[in-house]
Design a protein around this motif. Sequence first.
Motif, mmCIF file in Angstrom:
data_model
loop_
_atom_site.group_PDB
_atom_site.id
_atom_site.type_symbol
_atom_site.label_atom_id
_atom_site.label_comp_id
_atom_site.label_asym_id
_atom_site.label_seq_id
_atom_site.Cartn_x
_atom_site.Cartn_y
_atom_site.Cartn_z
ATOM 1 N N LYS A 2 33.282 24.230 9.499
ATOM 2 C CA LYS A 2 34.166 24.002 10.632
ATOM 3 C C LYS A 2 34.765 22.596 10.571
ATOM 4 O O LYS A 2 35.928 22.389 10.889
ATOM 5 N N ASN A 3 33.964 21.637 10.144
ATOM 6 C CA ASN A 3 34.407 20.249 10.007
ATOM 7 C C ASN A 3 35.508 20.139 8.951
ATOM 8 O O ASN A 3 36.468 19.397 9.120
ATOM 9 N N LEU A 4 35.383 20.900 7.856
ATOM 10 C CA LEU A 4 36.379 20.898 6.784
ATOM 11 C C LEU A 4 37.708 21.483 7.268
ATOM 12 O O LEU A 4 38.776 20.954 6.988
ATOM 13 N N THR A 6 38.809 21.537 10.363
ATOM 14 C CA THR A 6 39.377 20.564 11.298
ATOM 15 C C THR A 6 40.054 19.440 10.536
ATOM 16 O O THR A 6 41.161 19.008 10.892
ATOM 17 N N LYS A 7 39.403 18.943 9.487
ATOM 18 C CA LYS A 7 39.997 17.868 8.662
ATOM 19 C C LYS A 7 41.294 18.332 8.012
ATOM 20 O O LYS A 7 42.291 17.607 8.000
#
Length: 149
Positions: A2-4, A6-7
């Motif tokens: 999920k962080n990837l 978003t980035k």
Amino acid sequence: MKNLVTKLFQISVLAVSVSLVGCVTMPYQPYARDVKKKGQSGGVVAMKLDHRDEDRAKAQSMMARTCQPYTVKVLEEGEVVVGQETTTKGNTSYNEGAKGSQVGNLFGIPVISGQKDPSQATETASSTTQIKEWQINYECEKTSKRASR
């Protein structure tokens, strides 16, 4: 994961923003110039032949400034030839010639037939175009105020 995502979304938004900033164009700069003027008397203002409304507004402003405090009266306006431009194109072709062949001898001197000497040919074409602009001839109208009866 999920962080990837978003980035990647943040990077793509930043890339689109930067590309949109690069697409900003400069605003149109109106063009008009004084050909001749005589303060509070009149003159001639020139614009491009394919002038825009902004050019006309600048010309009106220039005429009003010249005529201050009087009003502007346009005497005539239209296309005026202010010069010419000539373009010349040339083309030169070279022929290196052709070697002849010996067909016999005459008193011991070779006789040659079919020989062509080297040559060159030059073609030129010129075209002249008139350079035109739109000119406004005006005068300052010195109106006198009449006393009302």
